[in-house]
Every structure is written in C-alpha cells, then in structure tokens.
Design an enzyme around this catalytic site. Structure first.
Site, PDB file in Angstrom:
ATOM      1  CB  CYS A   6      -0.928   0.025   1.207  1.00 42.64           C
ATOM      2  SG  CYS A   6      -2.250  -1.165   1.070  1.00 42.64           S
TER       3      CYS A   6
ATOM      4  CE1 TYR B 294      -1.946  -1.125   7.184  1.00 40.14           C
ATOM      5  CE2 TYR B 294      -1.766  -1.199   4.793  1.00 40.14           C
ATOM      6  CZ  TYR B 294      -1.581  -1.787   6.025  1.00 40.14           C
ATOM      7  OH  TYR B 294      -1.033  -3.055   6.093  1.00 40.14           O
TER       8      TYR B 294
ATOM      9  CE  LYS C 242       1.781  -1.636   7.585  1.00 41.21           C
ATOM     10  NZ  LYS C 242       2.244  -2.398   8.759  1.00 41.21           N
TER      11      LYS C 242
ATOM     12  CD  GLU D 178     -14.852  -9.267   5.939  1.00 42.69           C
ATOM     13  OE1 GLU D 178     -14.497  -8.751   7.008  1.00 42.69           O
ATOM     14  OE2 GLU D 178     -16.015  -9.213   5.512  1.00 42.69           O
TER      15      GLU D 178
ATOM     16  CB  ALA E  74     -10.256  -9.392  -2.117  1.00 41.93           C
TER      17      ALA E  74
ATOM     18  NE  ARG F 298      -0.813  -2.279  -4.363  1.00 45.38           N
ATOM     19  CZ  ARG F 298      -1.532  -1.654  -3.426  1.00 45.38           C
ATOM     20  NH1 ARG F 298      -2.202  -2.350  -2.547  1.00 45.38           N
ATOM     21  NH2 ARG F 298      -1.578  -0.351  -3.390  1.00 45.38           N
TER      22      ARG F 298
HETATM   23  P1  NAD Z   1      -3.769  -8.619  11.821  1.00 43.01           P
HETATM   24  O1  NAD Z   1      -4.658  -7.433  11.974  1.00 43.01           O
HETATM   25  O2  NAD Z   1      -4.387  -9.981  11.815  1.00 43.01           O
HETATM   26  O3  NAD Z   1      -2.642  -8.607  12.935  1.00 43.01           O
HETATM   27  C1  NAD Z   1      -2.149  -7.440  13.523  1.00 43.01           C
HETATM   28  C2  NAD Z   1      -2.188  -7.620  15.014  1.00 43.01           C
HETATM   29  O4  NAD Z   1      -1.633  -6.459  15.643  1.00 43.01           O
HETATM   30  C3  NAD Z   1      -3.611  -7.773  15.581  1.00 43.01           C
HETATM   31  O5  NAD Z   1      -3.753  -9.019  16.239  1.00 43.01           O
HETATM   32  C4  NAD Z   1      -3.750  -6.614  16.535  1.00 43.01           C
HETATM   33  O6  NAD Z   1      -4.507  -6.908  17.711  1.00 43.01           O
HETATM   34  C5  NAD Z   1      -2.306  -6.307  16.862  1.00 43.01           C
HETATM   35  N1  NAD Z   1      -2.167  -4.959  17.379  1.00 43.01           N
HETATM   36  C6  NAD Z   1      -2.663  -3.812  16.854  1.00 43.01           C
HETATM   37  N2  NAD Z   1      -2.387  -2.780  17.646  1.00 43.01           N
HETATM   38  C7  NAD Z   1      -1.686  -3.280  18.709  1.00 43.01           C
HETATM   39  C8  NAD Z   1      -1.151  -2.701  19.871  1.00 43.01           C
HETATM   40  N3  NAD Z   1      -1.278  -1.394  20.127  1.00 43.01           N
HETATM   41  N4  NAD Z   1      -0.511  -3.497  20.751  1.00 43.01           N
HETATM   42  C9  NAD Z   1      -0.401  -4.845  20.530  1.00 43.01           C
HETATM   43  N5  NAD Z   1      -0.906  -5.435  19.430  1.00 43.01           N
HETATM   44  C10 NAD Z   1      -1.545  -4.666  18.546  1.00 43.01           C
HETATM   45  O7  NAD Z   1      -2.926  -8.372  10.486  1.00 43.01           O
HETATM   46  P2  NAD Z   1      -2.011  -9.382   9.645  1.00 43.01           P
HETATM   47  O8  NAD Z   1      -2.725  -9.653   8.374  1.00 43.01           O
HETATM   48  O9  NAD Z   1      -1.555 -10.507  10.481  1.00 43.01           O
HETATM   49  O10 NAD Z   1      -0.788  -8.419   9.302  1.00 43.01           O
HETATM   50  C11 NAD Z   1       0.428  -8.414  10.039  1.00 43.01           C
HETATM   51  C12 NAD Z   1       1.292  -7.247   9.590  1.00 43.01           C
HETATM   52  O11 NAD Z   1       1.555  -7.353   8.183  1.00 43.01           O
HETATM   53  C13 NAD Z   1       0.646  -5.884   9.799  1.00 43.01           C
HETATM   54  O12 NAD Z   1       1.638  -4.957  10.172  1.00 43.01           O
HETATM   55  C14 NAD Z   1       0.126  -5.528   8.432  1.00 43.01           C
HETATM   56  O13 NAD Z   1       0.020  -4.130   8.252  1.00 43.01           O
HETATM   57  C15 NAD Z   1       1.177  -6.154   7.523  1.00 43.01           C
HETATM   58  N6  NAD Z   1       0.637  -6.469   6.189  1.00 43.01           N
HETATM   59  C16 NAD Z   1      -0.296  -7.444   6.051  1.00 43.01           C
HETATM   60  C17 NAD Z   1      -0.797  -7.721   4.786  1.00 43.01           C
HETATM   61  C18 NAD Z   1      -1.829  -8.788   4.590  1.00 43.01           C
HETATM   62  O14 NAD Z   1      -2.265  -8.969   3.457  1.00 43.01           O
HETATM   63  N7  NAD Z   1      -2.252  -9.515   5.611  1.00 43.01           N
HETATM   64  C19 NAD Z   1      -0.369  -6.988   3.677  1.00 43.01           C
HETATM   65  C20 NAD Z   1       0.581  -5.986   3.859  1.00 43.01           C
HETATM   66  C21 NAD Z   1       1.098  -5.745   5.123  1.00 43.01           C
END
Ligand code: NAD
Length: 323
Positions: free
Chosen positions: A120, A149, A153, A191, A193, A283
């Site tokens: 992103c 967002y 990042k 959630e 896509a 993308r």
């Molecule tokens: P997710 O939302 O399932 O997991 C993130 C976790 O961070 C959550 O469990 C949430 O409770 C925890 N969290 C948020 N704020 C917090 C805080 N203040 N203290 C403690 N914990 C906290 O997301 P994910 O899909 O597992 O993604 C993990 C990482 O990868 C994230 O940083 C996300 O931005 C990045 N990311 C994910 C994707 C994807 O497609 N899943 C794509 C690009 C980047």
C-alpha cells in the site's frame, strides 16, 4: 536455544509465524492486544499488552532477542482502510507501536528486527493500468500512497532505516502484498478480498449471485501465508535491510478470483457488481529484487492456497470451527 519475539502474535500472520518458529525449535514470546481468534497461541509465553505503551514494549523486549518480528498494526481490508473513517486511529496507533518498539529493541540490543510494511506504500498513479502496475521497490518515491495506512507504513519504513543507520540496529523490512490463508479474518468488515469471496461463495447456493465491489476488473496478486513466512524468515536471517517486496507475481482480476473460488467450491456463481471501496486499479508484486538479493521468490500457484483457505472458511461458515 534461540529466542524470538513476535509482536502482533494474536493476528493472522503473527499466529502462523509463532507456530513456524516453534517448529524450528526457537523459544518464542508473543505479544498482542488480543489472543489469536481461532486457535490457542503456540508461543511459550503469550503476553496481552498494548505496544503503544513504552513500558509494555520494554517489559516484553527485556533481553537481546535473536529475532524480533514487528507485525502489530491497526489494520484491515479495503472496507477498513479505504473508507477514511479510521484514518486517525490507523496512523496514530501504528506509528506509536513502531516508535516505542524500535526504542525498546535498541535498548535491549536485539539481534535483528523485522518490520512488516505493505504494498500500500506504492504510488497510486503507478497502479492505474490493471495490466501493467509498477511495484518495483524504487518506484515508492516520489511518494503518493492512496491511503493513510500506506503513509504510516512509509513513515515507519524510514524510521526503521534511520535506526539502522544511526544506531546500528539490524532492521529488515518487507513490503507484504495481500497475504491470505486459513485463520485469517473472514467476516466482520476487516476481511480482505480472498477471505470475503470465499465466505460469500461458501454461503451462496449454486446459481446464486454474490456481490463484488466495483466492476471486478481491478487486479491483484495474493500470497499464501506459508510463502509469506518463508520470505519473512529468509529476509531477516539474511540481515537484508530491504525494503523488499514479498508477494506473488500471479496477477488476477477480482472476477477471475471469484471464478477460481467458485470452481473450487463446485458451484455456479453469478456476480452482482456494486459500489464499494476499491483501492488502486492494479497491483502485482515485482519480484526481481527479492530474487536477486535472497535467491528466492514466492512461486506456488494461487489456486493451491485458495483450496486450503476455502476449505477452512467453508468450515467456519458451517459453524464447525477448527483449524
Ligand atoms: P492482523 O490485523 O491480523 O494482525 C495485527 C495484530 O496487531 C492484531 O492481532 C492486533 O490486535 C495487533 N495490534 C494492533 N495494535 C496493537 C497494539 N497497540 N498493541 C499490541 N498489538 C496490537 O494483520 P495481519 O494480516 O496478520 O498483518 C500483520 C502485519 O503485516 C501488519 O503490520 C500488516 O500491516 C502487515 N501487512 C499485512 C498484509 C496482509 O495482506 N495480511 C499486507 C501488507 C502488510
């Protein structure tokens, strides 16, 4: 025994990562605001804590961990990120977590720290053509992400790189592209896509229509969680600063994604296109750099991961649970 700290261990990727690190024989501490939703954490120690607070970061990062994975973020799919309603929370919460965790990691003298950035961050104007999006790592600048967002990042990437330069902290950064798999959020508005489509198809009877946001011609690639973890651990252990894309290069339109899921489900599914939050037009992951730096890139077909994910979501829809 090698020690790992996983921040965001209650989340989708974090919970899978904990399981993987344990299988590899590491001692693992996980921390999150919440426990994993679908199965108990496999961490040796799981701490419920808010990483926006310096004291919590210091308490969980109390030793020179060999590996720290910082995955905690205020995050969700298009329905969460692109509506604008959560912008202040997303920027404030995630930036605070990164600021506090980095300082704690520096003080504790950790071996390496991984940061999960995102596709992103790429400029929206390079992603207007659904057939030829440009997501080469260098194309991030001049910066123009299409969401707050993405801006957070990008800021945090720079923060990790600055700590690497000024404090000698071995920060390693990846830009994940749409990661999916079992035990990911599949309902409730956050959630993404693949999960949303698997749920809609699982809920539909053959011949019924499901709703798809936009005209469905927007393109994306989707990475199965196991390959995401493979790339993540490889990147950190190579000590590679990055940022490197970790994503699949198998680009599909959302309409094609629905067709693939319908085929897996063995159902005939019609599409009803409705207005909704969309994000960029196209993308795809550009994997030239990761291949050059790590000698590895994701390679498994999308269909393989979708079959496993559909089977899991279909069980959730039927109320059977399980992992
Ligand atoms: P997710 O939302 O399932 O997991 C993130 C976790 O961070 C959550 O469990 C949430 O409770 C925890 N969290 C948020 N704020 C917090 C805080 N203040 N203290 C403690 N914990 C906290 O997301 P994910 O899909 O597992 O993604 C993990 C990482 O990868 C994230 O940083 C996300 O931005 C990045 N990311 C994910 C994707 C994807 O497609 N899943 C794509 C690009 C980047």
């Amino acid at each position: 025994m090698r020690h790992a700290l996983v921040c965001g261990a209650g989340g989708f990727i974090g919970a899978h990562l904990v399981r993987r690190l344990r299988r590899e024989g590491m001692w693992v501490r996980g921390v999150d605001l919440k426990a994993p939703e679908y199965a108990p954490s496999q961490a040796h120690e799981f701490v419920l804590g808010d990483l926006r607070e310096a004291a919590v970061c210091a308490a969980v990062c109390d030793r020179a961990f060999d590996e720290v994975y910082q995955l905690a973020a205020d995050m969700g799919g298009a329905g969460y990120i692109f509506t604008g309603e959560h912008d202040a929370a997303i920027m404030h919460n995630s930036a605070l977590v990164n600021l506090q965790m980095l300082e704690a990691a520096r003080r504790a003298g950790v071996g390496r720290i991984f940061y999960a950035s995102s596709a992103c961050i790429y400029p929206a104007h390079n992603q207007q053509d659904p057939d030829h999006p440009d997501c080469a790592e260098d194309s991030a600048y001049p910066a123009a992400p299409d969401s707050e967002y993405g801006w957070e990042k990008l800021f945090s990437e720079r923060l990790y790189l600055a700590f690497r330069r000024n404090h000698g902290l071995a920060a390693c950064i990846a830009r994940f592209h749409n990661v999916f798999g079992p035990e990911g959020t599949w309902s409730g508005g956050r959630e993404k896509a693949p999960a949303a489509i698997c749920r809609k198809v699982a809920e539909a009877r053959s011949g019924e229509a499901i709703e798809v946001w936009g005209d469905g011609e927007q393109t994306r690639s989707f990475l199965y969680v196991d390959e995401c973890l493979e790339g993540t651990t490889r990147l950190l252990r190579a000590g590679e600063a990055g940022p490197l894309n970790i994503g699949s290069a198998e680009m599909v339109s959302i309409n094609q994604l629905v067709a693939m899921v319908a085929e897996i489900a063995g159902k005939r599914i019609e599409l009803r296109h409705v207005p909704g939050p969309l994000g960029v037009r196209g993308r795809n992951s550009d994997n030239r750099r990761i291949r050059a730096r790590l000698g590895w890139a994701p390679s498994r077909p999308l269909r393989e991961g979708l079959e496993k994910t559909y089977a899991w979501i279909e069980r959730q829809v039927r109320g059977l649970g399980g992992v």
